[in-house]
Design a protein around this motif. Sequence first.
Motif, PDB file in Angstrom:
ATOM      1  N   GLU A  60       3.717   0.873  -5.484  1.00  0.00           N
ATOM      2  CA  GLU A  60       4.005   2.018  -4.619  1.00  0.00           C
ATOM      3  C   GLU A  60       3.095   2.062  -3.400  1.00  0.00           C
ATOM      4  O   GLU A  60       3.443   2.655  -2.379  1.00  0.00           O
ATOM      5  N   LYS A  61       1.923   1.451  -3.504  1.00  0.00           N
ATOM      6  CA  LYS A  61       0.973   1.427  -2.389  1.00  0.00           C
ATOM      7  C   LYS A  61       0.040   0.250  -2.599  1.00  0.00           C
ATOM      8  O   LYS A  61      -0.054  -0.297  -3.711  1.00  0.00           O
ATOM      9  N   PRO A  62      -0.668  -0.205  -1.538  1.00  0.00           N
ATOM     10  CA  PRO A  62      -1.586  -1.333  -1.695  1.00  0.00           C
ATOM     11  C   PRO A  62      -2.643  -1.057  -2.767  1.00  0.00           C
ATOM     12  O   PRO A  62      -3.056   0.085  -2.991  1.00  0.00           O
ATOM     13  N   ILE A  63      -3.076  -2.115  -3.428  1.00  0.00           N
ATOM     14  CA  ILE A  63      -4.059  -2.025  -4.504  1.00  0.00           C
ATOM     15  C   ILE A  63      -5.456  -1.873  -3.912  1.00  0.00           C
ATOM     16  O   ILE A  63      -5.842  -2.628  -3.009  1.00  0.00           O
ATOM     17  N   ARG A  64      -6.213  -0.920  -4.437  1.00  0.00           N
ATOM     18  CA  ARG A  64      -7.570  -0.658  -3.940  1.00  0.00           C
ATOM     19  C   ARG A  64      -8.580  -1.577  -4.628  1.00  0.00           C
ATOM     20  O   ARG A  64      -8.849  -1.445  -5.816  1.00  0.00           O
ATOM     21  N   GLY A  65      -9.135  -2.527  -3.882  1.00  0.00           N
ATOM     22  CA  GLY A  65     -10.133  -3.434  -4.419  1.00  0.00           C
ATOM     23  C   GLY A  65      -9.712  -4.881  -4.289  1.00  0.00           C
ATOM     24  O   GLY A  65      -8.698  -5.214  -3.660  1.00  0.00           O
ATOM     25  N   GLY A  66     -10.508  -5.786  -4.885  1.00  0.00           N
ATOM     26  CA  GLY A  66     -10.185  -7.204  -4.811  1.00  0.00           C
ATOM     27  C   GLY A  66     -10.259  -7.735  -3.394  1.00  0.00           C
ATOM     28  O   GLY A  66     -11.178  -7.408  -2.640  1.00  0.00           O
ATOM     29  N   ILE A  67      -9.273  -8.554  -3.011  1.00  0.00           N
ATOM     30  CA  ILE A  67      -9.225  -9.124  -1.658  1.00  0.00           C
ATOM     31  C   ILE A  67      -7.877  -8.806  -1.021  1.00  0.00           C
ATOM     32  O   ILE A  67      -6.939  -9.607  -1.068  1.00  0.00           O
ATOM     33  N   PRO A  68      -7.736  -7.625  -0.416  1.00  0.00           N
ATOM     34  CA  PRO A  68      -6.506  -7.326   0.321  1.00  0.00           C
ATOM     35  C   PRO A  68      -6.370  -8.238   1.543  1.00  0.00           C
ATOM     36  O   PRO A  68      -7.365  -8.591   2.180  1.00  0.00           O
ATOM     37  N   VAL A  69      -5.135  -8.584   1.868  1.00  0.00           N
ATOM     38  CA  VAL A  69      -4.839  -9.385   3.052  1.00  0.00           C
ATOM     39  C   VAL A  69      -4.418  -8.451   4.187  1.00  0.00           C
ATOM     40  O   VAL A  69      -3.414  -7.744   4.074  1.00  0.00           O
ATOM     41  N   CYS A  70      -5.181  -8.446   5.264  1.00  0.00           N
ATOM     42  CA  CYS A  70      -4.847  -7.657   6.454  1.00  0.00           C
ATOM     43  C   CYS A  70      -4.188  -8.583   7.473  1.00  0.00           C
ATOM     44  O   CYS A  70      -4.789  -9.585   7.869  1.00  0.00           O
TER      45      CYS A  70
END
Length: 283
Positions: A60-70
């Motif tokens: 439902e929304k981006p995951i908070r933490g780890g390595i998000p890709v911007c």
Amino acid sequence: MSIASSIKVDESSGITYLNIENDFACAQVSLYGGHVLSYVPKKDNKERLWLSPHAVKTGEKPIRGGIPVCWPWFSDDHGREKGELPSHGFLRSQVWKLTSSQDTSEGTEIVITPSFTRADGFEYDCDVSLTVFVGETLTVTLQTVNKGLVPFTFNTALHTYFEVENIANVQLEGLIGDYKDKTNNWAIKSTPADYKIEQETDRIHLDAAKSVIINENGDALTRVNSSGHDSIVVWNPWQGAASISDMDAFGYKQMICVETACTQGYSLSPEERHTLTQIIHPV
């Protein structure tokens, strides 16, 4: 396509996970967001990536933490009003697919690709892929190839959340020069020699350090090597974490973001490629 034997595929709440275990480390990658969630080297069995216990893992929304890709913009630098387009781009909120995997004598390599790379706010033809290598180090490489007939400019980042025991005991080493301070209306400031996090921190370091060391309690914990970048971003929301819905009010004490980033606009000509790489070295 056969999948490397070190990879076990799991699914939960509609999200597919790649669980990787080899002689060197364990890691987890979510195909939702093309998102590395965990990296535990077996040399010390310490988790290097921080994942919020309140992270939303339902797609439902981006995951908070780890390595998000911007990608293809950083933060809200998309030329529109804030909130009109998704913060940090649209790759971290779509389903990726596994295109190849292999086991080698040094670890496991996977290549994943997003469902699409052209959307509102970025109307150009290009290919994007994320290569993750899990071994004695974790290497994450984001490659962008211009497949169109005209050049385009984009920004990108590997927005890595590192896990620490207590932010009060953390010190960064390797950053120099000036930084832009988002918490002070983008004022230009000098990087402190004794680099500690003691308040809300949101800084774009303009000197693109190739190596940053995260020290804790006076000992080196993790070395972060970068290439293909023009900035290093350091972020910790401090007590502002209480206003972040998918983060515990005191979660800021166990994390620090050290991000390998392009924030100043990278121009890519037709058939040209750009490679952004972050290597996480357990020390």
